[in-house]
Motif scaffolding. Structure first.
Motif, PDB file in Angstrom:
ATOM      1  N   THR A   1      -8.049  -9.567 -37.643  1.00 54.29           N
ATOM      2  CA  THR A   1      -7.270 -10.524 -38.436  1.00 54.29           C
ATOM      3  C   THR A   1      -5.824 -10.087 -38.567  1.00 54.29           C
ATOM      4  O   THR A   1      -4.894 -10.879 -38.368  1.00 54.29           O
ATOM      5  CB  THR A   1      -7.908 -10.677 -39.834  1.00 54.29           C
ATOM      6  OG1 THR A   1      -9.226 -11.211 -39.693  1.00 54.29           O
ATOM      7  CG2 THR A   1      -7.079 -11.587 -40.719  1.00 54.29           C
TER       8      THR A   1
ATOM      9  N   SER B   1       1.205 -14.148 -47.441  1.00 53.95           N
ATOM     10  CA  SER B   1       2.027 -13.060 -46.928  1.00 53.95           C
ATOM     11  C   SER B   1       3.072 -12.668 -47.970  1.00 53.95           C
ATOM     12  O   SER B   1       3.690 -13.516 -48.616  1.00 53.95           O
ATOM     13  CB  SER B   1       2.701 -13.469 -45.619  1.00 53.95           C
ATOM     14  OG  SER B   1       3.365 -14.708 -45.730  1.00 53.95           O
TER      15      SER B   1
ATOM     16  N   TYR C   1      -4.610 -19.854 -42.013  1.00 52.24           N
ATOM     17  CA  TYR C   1      -5.756 -19.274 -41.318  1.00 52.24           C
ATOM     18  C   TYR C   1      -6.994 -19.434 -42.208  1.00 52.24           C
ATOM     19  O   TYR C   1      -6.910 -19.277 -43.425  1.00 52.24           O
ATOM     20  CB  TYR C   1      -5.552 -17.783 -41.054  1.00 52.24           C
ATOM     21  CG  TYR C   1      -4.226 -17.425 -40.433  1.00 52.24           C
ATOM     22  CD1 TYR C   1      -4.098 -17.241 -39.057  1.00 52.24           C
ATOM     23  CD2 TYR C   1      -3.097 -17.255 -41.229  1.00 52.24           C
ATOM     24  CE1 TYR C   1      -2.880 -16.905 -38.488  1.00 52.24           C
ATOM     25  CE2 TYR C   1      -1.877 -16.924 -40.673  1.00 52.24           C
ATOM     26  CZ  TYR C   1      -1.770 -16.748 -39.304  1.00 52.24           C
ATOM     27  OH  TYR C   1      -0.561 -16.418 -38.757  1.00 52.24           O
TER      28      TYR C   1
ATOM     29  N   LYS D   1       2.570 -17.256 -44.285  1.00 44.72           N
ATOM     30  CA  LYS D   1       1.193 -17.215 -43.798  1.00 44.72           C
ATOM     31  C   LYS D   1       0.248 -17.266 -44.998  1.00 44.72           C
ATOM     32  O   LYS D   1       0.476 -16.587 -45.999  1.00 44.72           O
ATOM     33  CB  LYS D   1       0.938 -15.926 -43.005  1.00 44.72           C
ATOM     34  CG  LYS D   1       1.909 -15.699 -41.863  1.00 44.72           C
ATOM     35  CD  LYS D   1       1.725 -14.308 -41.267  1.00 44.72           C
ATOM     36  CE  LYS D   1       2.888 -13.920 -40.380  1.00 44.72           C
ATOM     37  NZ  LYS D   1       2.750 -12.540 -39.852  1.00 44.72           N
TER      38      LYS D   1
ATOM     39  N   GLU E   1      -6.731 -21.206 -37.017  1.00 48.06           N
ATOM     40  CA  GLU E   1      -5.327 -21.200 -37.438  1.00 48.06           C
ATOM     41  C   GLU E   1      -4.739 -22.583 -37.220  1.00 48.06           C
ATOM     42  O   GLU E   1      -4.868 -23.158 -36.127  1.00 48.06           O
ATOM     43  CB  GLU E   1      -4.514 -20.189 -36.637  1.00 48.06           C
ATOM     44  CG  GLU E   1      -3.024 -20.221 -36.967  1.00 48.06           C
ATOM     45  CD  GLU E   1      -2.172 -19.374 -36.030  1.00 48.06           C
ATOM     46  OE1 GLU E   1      -0.940 -19.353 -36.222  1.00 48.06           O
ATOM     47  OE2 GLU E   1      -2.734 -18.750 -35.101  1.00 48.06           O
TER      48      GLU E   1
ATOM     49  N   HIS F   1       1.807 -21.112 -41.465  1.00 42.87           N
ATOM     50  CA  HIS F   1       0.590 -20.738 -40.747  1.00 42.87           C
ATOM     51  C   HIS F   1      -0.568 -20.619 -41.742  1.00 42.87           C
ATOM     52  O   HIS F   1      -0.502 -19.820 -42.673  1.00 42.87           O
ATOM     53  CB  HIS F   1       0.779 -19.419 -40.010  1.00 42.87           C
ATOM     54  CG  HIS F   1       1.776 -19.481 -38.897  1.00 42.87           C
ATOM     55  ND1 HIS F   1       1.414 -19.650 -37.577  1.00 42.87           N
ATOM     56  CD2 HIS F   1       3.132 -19.421 -38.907  1.00 42.87           C
ATOM     57  CE1 HIS F   1       2.500 -19.683 -36.823  1.00 42.87           C
ATOM     58  NE2 HIS F   1       3.551 -19.548 -37.605  1.00 42.87           N
TER      59      HIS F   1
ATOM     60  N   LEU G   1      -3.938 -17.019 -45.847  1.00 47.39           N
ATOM     61  CA  LEU G   1      -5.282 -16.718 -45.368  1.00 47.39           C
ATOM     62  C   LEU G   1      -6.291 -17.202 -46.407  1.00 47.39           C
ATOM     63  O   LEU G   1      -6.233 -16.807 -47.570  1.00 47.39           O
ATOM     64  CB  LEU G   1      -5.440 -15.216 -45.136  1.00 47.39           C
ATOM     65  CG  LEU G   1      -6.826 -14.736 -44.680  1.00 47.39           C
ATOM     66  CD1 LEU G   1      -7.200 -15.336 -43.321  1.00 47.39           C
ATOM     67  CD2 LEU G   1      -6.869 -13.209 -44.620  1.00 47.39           C
TER      68      LEU G   1
ATOM     69  N   ASP H   1       2.583 -13.830 -35.701  1.00 40.16           N
ATOM     70  CA  ASP H   1       3.269 -15.021 -36.191  1.00 40.16           C
ATOM     71  C   ASP H   1       4.358 -14.667 -37.198  1.00 40.16           C
ATOM     72  O   ASP H   1       4.268 -13.663 -37.901  1.00 40.16           O
ATOM     73  CB  ASP H   1       2.269 -15.981 -36.838  1.00 40.16           C
ATOM     74  CG  ASP H   1       1.234 -16.483 -35.849  1.00 40.16           C
ATOM     75  OD1 ASP H   1       1.609 -16.744 -34.693  1.00 40.16           O
ATOM     76  OD2 ASP H   1       0.055 -16.601 -36.217  1.00 40.16           O
TER      77      ASP H   1
ATOM     78  N   MET I   1      -2.580 -12.151 -37.087  1.00 39.36           N
ATOM     79  CA  MET I   1      -1.568 -12.661 -38.006  1.00 39.36           C
ATOM     80  C   MET I   1      -0.205 -12.017 -37.771  1.00 39.36           C
ATOM     81  O   MET I   1       0.837 -12.646 -38.021  1.00 39.36           O
ATOM     82  CB  MET I   1      -2.020 -12.455 -39.449  1.00 39.36           C
ATOM     83  CG  MET I   1      -3.232 -13.297 -39.842  1.00 39.36           C
ATOM     84  SD  MET I   1      -3.746 -13.094 -41.569  1.00 39.36           S
ATOM     85  CE  MET I   1      -2.351 -13.823 -42.435  1.00 39.36           C
TER      86      MET I   1
END
Length: 288
Positions: free
Chosen positions: A199, A257, A179, A210, A166, A177, A212, A206, A203
């Motif tokens: 995962t 996200s 990842y 985000k 991360e 963020h 990923l 935070d 996550m």
């Protein structure tokens, strides 16, 4: 805007309205200070790429070839998987993520899955893992543990191990963020089920946008990935990613996200610089 300043602006608008013969309410409604515009979205291009320890579909190590491929993506943030750092002769004992970052003029965070004692006393540790490359400054980073079935143990059992990287990058003043992950490759999905649960737990700790990135080793409709799509939007490029030569399935992902970013477009560039193809996505971070 403070309540005191807002009240002062409303009062000023009302007085002007009275002087000009307009009702105070109309004057207040016409004042742009009452309804400030929402912050504009911020564009961000992201990519994920399994670099196969620097080797292409021909199994020839060629970091120049992968540098050219990554440069052509013109991405702001890149997640790498299968990155060696002083691992062995297959990658000439080099630090692949560090070298790629230097060549591309990007910041780097490397998160090892394996970190083995050096072959010779005093030498660097032999490491293999994932990495984040970013044009934006990395303000913090962490190497999280998720469930893994080690490839370095002849009789492995599922256990927590590092390698879920991360990095928090500051994009136009906004913390994002990022990842990077590499999920288990085995046909039995049991370890991936545990990894997805890990995962989501990590996550969830935070806040804010985000992203990923990674090689999930499963296709989008796989049951073990379904929980991810409760919180994340799959930036579907509409094309397979593996193997790089005549690909037949998509196992590489960019996911964001929900509500944090708009996916403008996503695509899979044609390339055999690795055994995977990259996924690239143009995002717009929503205004705050």
């Amino acid at each position: 805007m403070s309540p005191r300043r807002r009240s002062r602006l409303l009062l000023t608008a009302a007085l002007l309205g009275a002087l000009l013969g307009a009702p105070p309410a109309a004057a207040a409604a016409a004042s742009p200070a009452v309804s400030p515009a929402a912050s504009p979205g911020v564009p961000l291009r992201v990519a994920t790429y399994n670099i196969h320890a620097g080797a292409g579909m021909d199994n020839v190590f060629d970091l120049d070839r992968q540098t050219s491929e990554l440069r052509s993506l013109n991405a702001d943030v890149i997640g790498l998987q299968e990155a060696d750092r002083h691992w062995g002769p297959r990658s000439e004992w080099r630090d692949l993520a560090g070298e790629l970052a230097e060549r591309l003029g990007m910041y780097v965070y490397f998160a090892p899955i394996y970190s083995l004692d050096p072959a010779e006393p005093g030498g660097p540790r032999a490491e293999f893992g994932v990495a984040v490359l970013s044009r934006y400054r990395i303000v913090s980073a962490d190497n999280h543990e998720i469930t893994r079935l080690s490839t370095q143990d002849p009789n492995p059992s599922p256990a927590p191990a590092p390698g879920f990287g991360e990095a928090v990058v500051r994009v136009k003043g906004r913390p994002v963020h990022v990842y990077v992950t590499h999920l288990d490759y085995r046909p039995d999905p049991a370890v991936r089920v545990a990894q997805v649960a890990d995962t989501r737990r990590i996550m969830a700790e935070d806040r804010g946008p985000k992203i990923l990135l990674g090689d999930f080793n499963a296709e989008p409709g796989a049951a073990e990935l379904a929980p991810l799509w409760e919180e994340l939007t799959d930036a579907d490029p509409g094309a397979p990613t593996f193997p790089a030569q005549d690909p037949v399935k998509r196992i590489d992902y960019v996911a964001v996200s929900k509500g944090a970013a708009q996916v403008r477009r996503a695509w899979v560039p044609e390339s055999v610089a690795s055994d995977h193809r990259a996924v690239v996505a143009d995002l717009v971070l929503r205004g705050q």
